[in-house]
Design a protein around this motif. Structure first.
Motif, short mmCIF file in Angstrom:
data_model
loop_
_atom_site.label_atom_id
_atom_site.label_comp_id
_atom_site.label_asym_id
_atom_site.label_seq_id
_atom_site.Cartn_x
_atom_site.Cartn_y
_atom_site.Cartn_z
N VAL A 84 41.83 51.17 33.14
CA VAL A 84 40.89 50.07 33.36
C VAL A 84 39.94 50.41 34.52
O VAL A 84 39.31 49.51 35.09
CB VAL A 84 41.63 48.75 33.64
CG1 VAL A 84 42.56 48.42 32.47
CG2 VAL A 84 42.42 48.81 34.94
N SER A 85 39.84 51.67 34.85
CA SER A 85 39.08 52.09 36.04
C SER A 85 37.59 51.80 35.95
O SER A 85 36.90 51.76 36.97
CB SER A 85 39.31 53.58 36.32
OG SER A 85 38.93 54.37 35.21
N LEU A 86 37.06 51.61 34.74
CA LEU A 86 35.63 51.33 34.58
C LEU A 86 35.33 49.84 34.46
O LEU A 86 34.20 49.45 34.19
CB LEU A 86 35.10 52.06 33.35
CG LEU A 86 35.13 53.59 33.43
CD1 LEU A 86 34.68 54.20 32.12
CD2 LEU A 86 34.27 54.09 34.58
N HIS A 87 36.35 49.01 34.69
CA HIS A 87 36.18 47.57 34.58
C HIS A 87 36.59 46.88 35.87
O HIS A 87 37.53 47.29 36.54
CB HIS A 87 36.98 47.03 33.40
CG HIS A 87 36.49 47.51 32.08
ND1 HIS A 87 36.81 48.77 31.59
CD2 HIS A 87 35.67 46.94 31.15
CE1 HIS A 87 36.22 48.94 30.40
NE2 HIS A 87 35.53 47.84 30.13
N GLN A 88 35.88 45.82 36.21
CA GLN A 88 36.09 45.13 37.49
C GLN A 88 37.09 43.98 37.41
O GLN A 88 37.73 43.65 38.41
CB GLN A 88 34.75 44.56 37.98
CG GLN A 88 33.69 45.62 38.26
CD GLN A 88 32.33 44.97 38.45
OE1 GLN A 88 31.64 44.61 37.48
NE2 GLN A 88 31.95 44.77 39.69
N TYR A 89 37.21 43.35 36.25
CA TYR A 89 37.98 42.13 36.15
C TYR A 89 39.04 42.19 35.06
O TYR A 89 38.82 42.77 33.99
CB TYR A 89 37.07 40.94 35.82
CG TYR A 89 36.04 40.61 36.86
CD1 TYR A 89 36.31 39.71 37.89
CD2 TYR A 89 34.78 41.20 36.82
CE1 TYR A 89 35.36 39.40 38.84
CE2 TYR A 89 33.81 40.89 37.76
CZ TYR A 89 34.11 40.00 38.78
OH TYR A 89 33.16 39.70 39.71
N LEU A 90 40.16 41.52 35.34
CA LEU A 90 41.13 41.18 34.31
C LEU A 90 40.79 39.76 33.85
O LEU A 90 40.67 38.85 34.69
CB LEU A 90 42.55 41.24 34.86
CG LEU A 90 43.68 41.03 33.83
CD1 LEU A 90 43.72 42.22 32.87
CD2 LEU A 90 45.02 40.88 34.53
N ALA A 91 40.62 39.57 32.56
CA ALA A 91 40.19 38.28 32.03
C ALA A 91 41.28 37.68 31.15
O ALA A 91 41.80 38.34 30.25
CB ALA A 91 38.91 38.45 31.21
N LEU A 92 41.63 36.43 31.42
CA LEU A 92 42.63 35.73 30.64
C LEU A 92 42.03 34.44 30.09
O LEU A 92 41.39 33.69 30.82
CB LEU A 92 43.86 35.38 31.48
CG LEU A 92 44.70 36.53 32.01
CD1 LEU A 92 44.18 36.98 33.38
CD2 LEU A 92 46.16 36.12 32.13
N ARG A 93 42.22 34.21 28.81
CA ARG A 93 41.85 32.92 28.22
C ARG A 93 43.14 32.11 28.08
O ARG A 93 44.02 32.47 27.30
CB ARG A 93 41.16 33.10 26.87
CG ARG A 93 40.81 31.78 26.20
CD ARG A 93 39.80 31.96 25.09
NE ARG A 93 38.47 32.30 25.63
CZ ARG A 93 37.39 32.46 24.88
NH1 ARG A 93 37.47 32.33 23.57
NH2 ARG A 93 36.23 32.77 25.44
N VAL A 94 43.23 31.02 28.83
CA VAL A 94 44.47 30.28 28.95
C VAL A 94 44.21 28.78 28.97
O VAL A 94 43.08 28.32 29.17
CB VAL A 94 45.25 30.67 30.23
CG1 VAL A 94 45.74 32.11 30.14
CG2 VAL A 94 44.38 30.48 31.48
#
Length: 258
Positions: A125-135
């Motif tokens: 995930v080194s090229l992405h800034q955020y962890l996104a959760l739909r909850v």
């Protein structure tokens, strides 16, 4: 899908990524920064990819379940036929035989190890800034602020776990997108924040999950967390969707909201 089908699919994924890395070293275009879905919770097969646990495994009295919800009234607003739900009862008391030896008030889930011919599958995930959760959060009000996101990486210690608290802005049972910067996760070990805070190894994510830690906040009662997906995104992907689409977003920096 059978165990062996999943096994060979994961192995094929590793081979494709390895070939891609070789091509990149030869001067091909830079890797895509596009949003990517790591896990979904929309089918029975999806749910089977996750393991659950709670303090009852060691003598506590909490309960834990991870099930599929197929009721239209729950899922209509996000256009899905089914979503997952992490639920149970958070109890702080423990069995007499372990009283004074363990602390009650824990339940959680995370993805199971994903073996391939080349070892367990990990996520870069080194090229992405955020962890996104739909909850969506439900259950008793007392348990609402006791959820944490947990990330395990290929770290210097197998007991390291990167954590970030989940806060919710919408009312109970309303879906929302929450974006957590990877740089805001805190390194923990055996349930305690470590004195040495190092940079997360974002190139080898082993597992992602969610826990509810009632023992930390002395929060007991019924808990419920609906979950649709876990994704990785960048800043430009955190903006609201097109008008008329599902738009609610929440971005967390450390323990603060914007």
């Amino acid at each position: 899908m059978s165990y062996w089908s999943l096994y060979f699919n994961r192995t094929s994924k590793v081979l494709r990524e390895s070939i891609s890395n070789v091509l990149l070293m030869k001067g091909a275009d830079a890797p895509a920064r596009a949003p990517r879905t790591l896990f979904t919770f929309n089918s029975k097969e999806d749910i089977k990819q996750f393991a659950t646990g709670c303090d009852a495994d060691m003598g506590g009295n909490s309960t834990v379940h991870l099930d599929l919800v197929e009721t239209p009234e729950t899922n209509k607003s996000i256009g899905k036929p089914a979503t997952g739900v992490f639920w149970g009862e958070m109890r702080l008391d423990v069995k007499p035989s372990v009283h004074g030896k363990i602390r009650g008030g824990y339940a959680g889930f995370r993805n199971k190890p994903r073996p391939t011919m080349f070892g367990d599958l990990t996520e870069d995930v080194s090229l992405h800034q955020y962890l996104a959760l739909r909850v969506r959060v439900g259950g008793d009000e007392s348990t609402r602020n006791s959820y944490f996101v947990n990330v395990q990486t290929d770290s210097i210690s197998s007991h390291d776990l990167w954590q970030h608290r989940l806060y919710f802005r919408k009312a109970n049972n309303a879906w929302e997108d929450i974006f957590i910067p990877f740089d805001s996760f805190v390194r923990t070990n055996a349930g305690e924040i470590t004195e040495s805070q190092i940079t997360m190894n974002k190139e080898k994510i082993k597992s992602i999950g969610v826990s509810i830690l009632g023992g930390m906040s002395r929060a007991a009662g019924k808990y419920e967390l609906g979950i649709d997906s876990i994704r990785i995104v960048n800043e430009e992907d955190t903006m609201p969707a097109l008008e008329g689409k599902f738009q609610h977003r929440s971005v967390m920096y450390a323990d603060y909201w914007i």
